[in-house]
Design an enzyme around this catalytic site. Sequence first.
Site, PDB file in Angstrom:
ATOM      1  N   HIS A  12      -3.708  14.084   0.738  1.00 10.73           N
ATOM      2  CA  HIS A  12      -3.936  13.189   1.870  1.00 10.73           C
ATOM      3  C   HIS A  12      -2.749  13.217   2.825  1.00 10.73           C
ATOM      4  O   HIS A  12      -2.916  13.280   4.052  1.00 10.73           O
ATOM      5  CB  HIS A  12      -4.172  11.762   1.356  1.00 10.73           C
ATOM      6  CG  HIS A  12      -4.270  10.741   2.437  1.00 10.73           C
ATOM      7  ND1 HIS A  12      -5.302  10.713   3.358  1.00 10.73           N
ATOM      8  CD2 HIS A  12      -3.465   9.681   2.751  1.00 10.73           C
ATOM      9  CE1 HIS A  12      -5.136   9.701   4.181  1.00 10.73           C
ATOM     10  NE2 HIS A  12      -4.020   9.064   3.842  1.00 10.73           N
ATOM     11  N   GLU A  54     -10.937   4.007   3.227  1.00 13.31           N
ATOM     12  CA  GLU A  54      -9.945   4.756   2.463  1.00 13.31           C
ATOM     13  C   GLU A  54     -10.222   4.545   0.984  1.00 13.31           C
ATOM     14  O   GLU A  54     -10.196   3.403   0.493  1.00 13.31           O
ATOM     15  CB  GLU A  54      -8.516   4.312   2.796  1.00 13.31           C
ATOM     16  CG  GLU A  54      -8.040   4.789   4.157  1.00 13.31           C
ATOM     17  CD  GLU A  54      -6.549   4.608   4.348  1.00 13.31           C
ATOM     18  OE1 GLU A  54      -5.973   5.343   5.159  1.00 13.31           O
ATOM     19  OE2 GLU A  54      -5.961   3.736   3.684  1.00 13.31           O
ATOM     20  N   THR A  69      -9.129  -5.533   3.639  1.00 12.58           N
ATOM     21  CA  THR A  69      -8.997  -4.639   2.494  1.00 12.58           C
ATOM     22  C   THR A  69      -9.917  -5.175   1.405  1.00 12.58           C
ATOM     23  O   THR A  69      -9.861  -6.358   1.079  1.00 12.58           O
ATOM     24  CB  THR A  69      -7.542  -4.589   1.983  1.00 12.58           C
ATOM     25  OG1 THR A  69      -6.697  -4.068   3.017  1.00 12.58           O
ATOM     26  CG2 THR A  69      -7.420  -3.737   0.742  1.00 12.58           C
ATOM     27  N   GLU A  87      -9.987  12.579   7.324  1.00 16.81           N
ATOM     28  CA  GLU A  87      -9.875  13.930   6.782  1.00 16.81           C
ATOM     29  C   GLU A  87     -11.230  14.649   6.766  1.00 16.81           C
ATOM     30  O   GLU A  87     -11.311  15.828   7.102  1.00 16.81           O
ATOM     31  CB  GLU A  87      -9.320  13.871   5.363  1.00 16.81           C
ATOM     32  CG  GLU A  87      -7.902  13.347   5.265  1.00 16.81           C
ATOM     33  CD  GLU A  87      -7.494  13.127   3.824  1.00 16.81           C
ATOM     34  OE1 GLU A  87      -7.061  14.098   3.174  1.00 16.81           O
ATOM     35  OE2 GLU A  87      -7.632  11.981   3.325  1.00 16.81           O
ATOM     36  N   ASP A 143       0.845  -1.187   0.000  1.00 16.79           N
ATOM     37  CA  ASP A 143       0.000   0.000   0.000  1.00 16.79           C
ATOM     38  C   ASP A 143       0.881   1.238   0.000  1.00 16.79           C
ATOM     39  O   ASP A 143       1.718   1.417   0.896  1.00 16.79           O
ATOM     40  CB  ASP A 143      -0.921   0.001   1.220  1.00 16.79           C
ATOM     41  CG  ASP A 143      -2.067   0.994   1.071  1.00 16.79           C
ATOM     42  OD1 ASP A 143      -2.498   1.224  -0.070  1.00 16.79           O
ATOM     43  OD2 ASP A 143      -2.540   1.513   2.089  1.00 16.79           O
ATOM     44  N   GLN A 192      -4.509   2.302  14.821  1.00 19.83           N
ATOM     45  CA  GLN A 192      -3.384   2.740  13.997  1.00 19.83           C
ATOM     46  C   GLN A 192      -2.562   3.822  14.696  1.00 19.83           C
ATOM     47  O   GLN A 192      -1.325   3.764  14.719  1.00 19.83           O
ATOM     48  CB  GLN A 192      -3.900   3.261  12.655  1.00 19.83           C
ATOM     49  CG  GLN A 192      -2.815   3.768  11.715  1.00 19.83           C
ATOM     50  CD  GLN A 192      -3.402   4.383  10.443  1.00 19.83           C
ATOM     51  OE1 GLN A 192      -4.615   4.445  10.261  1.00 19.83           O
ATOM     52  NE2 GLN A 192      -2.535   4.833   9.558  1.00 19.83           N
ATOM     53  N   GLU A 195      -9.297   4.247  -2.519  1.00 21.49           N
ATOM     54  CA  GLU A 195      -8.060   3.968  -3.240  1.00 21.49           C
ATOM     55  C   GLU A 195      -8.369   3.265  -4.566  1.00 21.49           C
ATOM     56  O   GLU A 195      -9.474   2.806  -4.801  1.00 21.49           O
ATOM     57  CB  GLU A 195      -7.132   3.055  -2.419  1.00 21.49           C
ATOM     58  CG  GLU A 195      -6.749   3.597  -1.055  1.00 21.49           C
ATOM     59  CD  GLU A 195      -5.597   2.842  -0.418  1.00 21.49           C
ATOM     60  OE1 GLU A 195      -4.783   2.249  -1.170  1.00 21.49           O
ATOM     61  OE2 GLU A 195      -5.498   2.836   0.811  1.00 21.49           O
ATOM     62  N   ASP A 240      -9.289   0.390   1.597  1.00 18.23           N
ATOM     63  CA  ASP A 240      -8.371  -0.131   2.612  1.00 18.23           C
ATOM     64  C   ASP A 240      -8.915   0.281   3.983  1.00 18.23           C
ATOM     65  O   ASP A 240      -8.581   1.333   4.517  1.00 18.23           O
ATOM     66  CB  ASP A 240      -6.965   0.426   2.399  1.00 18.23           C
ATOM     67  CG  ASP A 240      -5.934  -0.272   3.261  1.00 18.23           C
ATOM     68  OD1 ASP A 240      -6.163  -1.436   3.627  1.00 18.23           O
ATOM     69  OD2 ASP A 240      -4.902   0.347   3.568  1.00 18.23           O
ATOM     70  N   LYS A 251      -4.739  -1.864  10.092  1.00 22.30           N
ATOM     71  CA  LYS A 251      -5.024  -2.016   8.664  1.00 22.30           C
ATOM     72  C   LYS A 251      -5.262  -3.463   8.234  1.00 22.30           C
ATOM     73  O   LYS A 251      -5.981  -3.709   7.266  1.00 22.30           O
ATOM     74  CB  LYS A 251      -3.838  -1.479   7.857  1.00 22.30           C
ATOM     75  CG  LYS A 251      -3.541  -0.014   8.050  1.00 22.30           C
ATOM     76  CD  LYS A 251      -4.395   0.831   7.132  1.00 22.30           C
ATOM     77  CE  LYS A 251      -3.883   2.253   7.092  1.00 22.30           C
ATOM     78  NZ  LYS A 251      -4.628   3.079   6.132  1.00 22.30           N
ATOM     79  N   ARG A 277      -8.594   3.813  12.951  1.00 21.08           N
ATOM     80  CA  ARG A 277      -7.703   4.946  13.190  1.00 21.08           C
ATOM     81  C   ARG A 277      -7.179   5.000  14.620  1.00 21.08           C
ATOM     82  O   ARG A 277      -6.050   5.461  14.853  1.00 21.08           O
ATOM     83  CB  ARG A 277      -8.431   6.240  12.864  1.00 21.08           C
ATOM     84  CG  ARG A 277      -8.870   6.358  11.407  1.00 21.08           C
ATOM     85  CD  ARG A 277      -7.706   6.291  10.456  1.00 21.08           C
ATOM     86  NE  ARG A 277      -8.113   6.587   9.082  1.00 21.08           N
ATOM     87  CZ  ARG A 277      -7.313   6.536   8.044  1.00 21.08           C
ATOM     88  NH1 ARG A 277      -6.043   6.178   8.201  1.00 21.08           N
ATOM     89  NH2 ARG A 277      -7.763   6.823   6.836  1.00 21.08           N
TER      90      ARG A 277
END
Length: 391
Positions: free
Chosen positions: A137, A203, A261, A368, A130, A244, A205, A237, A257, A241
């Site tokens: 970002h 996320e 996924t 975000e 990844d 993490q 992606e 993904d 994570k 948080r």
Amino acid sequence: MGLQSFVEVHPDSHFPIQNLPYGVFRPEPGSEPRPGVAIGDYVLDLSAIASAGLFDGPILRRSDCFHQTNLNKLLGMGRPAWTEARATIQKILSSTEPTLRDNASLRQKALVPMDKAEMLLPMAIGDYTDFFTSMHHTKNCGIIFRGPDTPIPPNWFHLPIAYHGRASSVVVSGTDIVRPRGQGHPTDNSPPYFGPSLKLDFELEMAVIVGPGNELGKSIDVNEAADHIFGLVLMNDWSARDIQAWEYIPLGPFLGKSFGTTISPWIVTLDALEPFACDAPKQNPRPLPYLAEKVSKIYDISLEVRIKPAGEEQAHVVTRSNLKHLYWTLTQQLAHHTINGCNLRPGDLLGTGTISGPEPESYGCLLELTWNGQNLLSLGGTTRKFLGRWR
């Protein structure tokens, strides 16, 4: 008039004859998985087409790549085989070609209604990497976690940063994801929090599907890297948080994570994406020679995320972004991955990292969008900071 299929395709469909993404499916419960391509509301069974002898080009005539339970053999055959396959499939599906159009028996076997097909992971994924290649970002995360003084570390503008992920928990879209448990930051003098993640996030992606790889100890030239990319998938993904944030120093993502996924079942090939190619953003400072491309391009692909709260019928758009917002190109990512001699293999997955644009409505994750839970995100009659009703 452009190329048209004899299969009726709705004007709003993502699967016209110009696309033809590859996937792997079961036509009915308990049947053997086999490769297919999407056309309108149908899946074209490539094993049936191959058994009928319609792949008659010099590369694919004697190949059993469409009788496999995944796409890895086709991925490893490289661009000449992919080009031949695409040309053959487009010809077979063309409105002017009678071979399949006028063969009712073969049509019955080969065209499976999409709502009857069970979609599976399209390839066996040996390894998953990844990347962290969206400047917007990266900047936002830096401000949230480290403050506004140096939100982007200086090395970020010199190399595509990435980490090695967990391939075993990459699953096809639609698979249930269980809320992960783990540790979070302690409060005052208490021990670390342990329990279900309170900050579950998505996320936005995309991800490269690797075709032919490279030998251990040999690297792939950045100007030849496109020949090692079969195509792209959408990717989510999933991220915890709170887990993490507590664990990622000093080595980076782990349990925050690795619990899941999700990728789309369809791989859109680079050939299909070529009409959407555009100039990549200017890179300053100029990359080192091994990352300097003769032609630096990315793809103009509109992306959006919708969230559907439990008990509600309507899903709400929470972000709209675009692949062209990436700073590092897909080919630079792949070339950098091999510059130390790391050997990529057919079916490897290379995620782009969260794709955020410059405006708040284009941010690619809830971290975000809610600025790490400081703001509420409106979803119709309810609000969220992260996924679910956890505080």
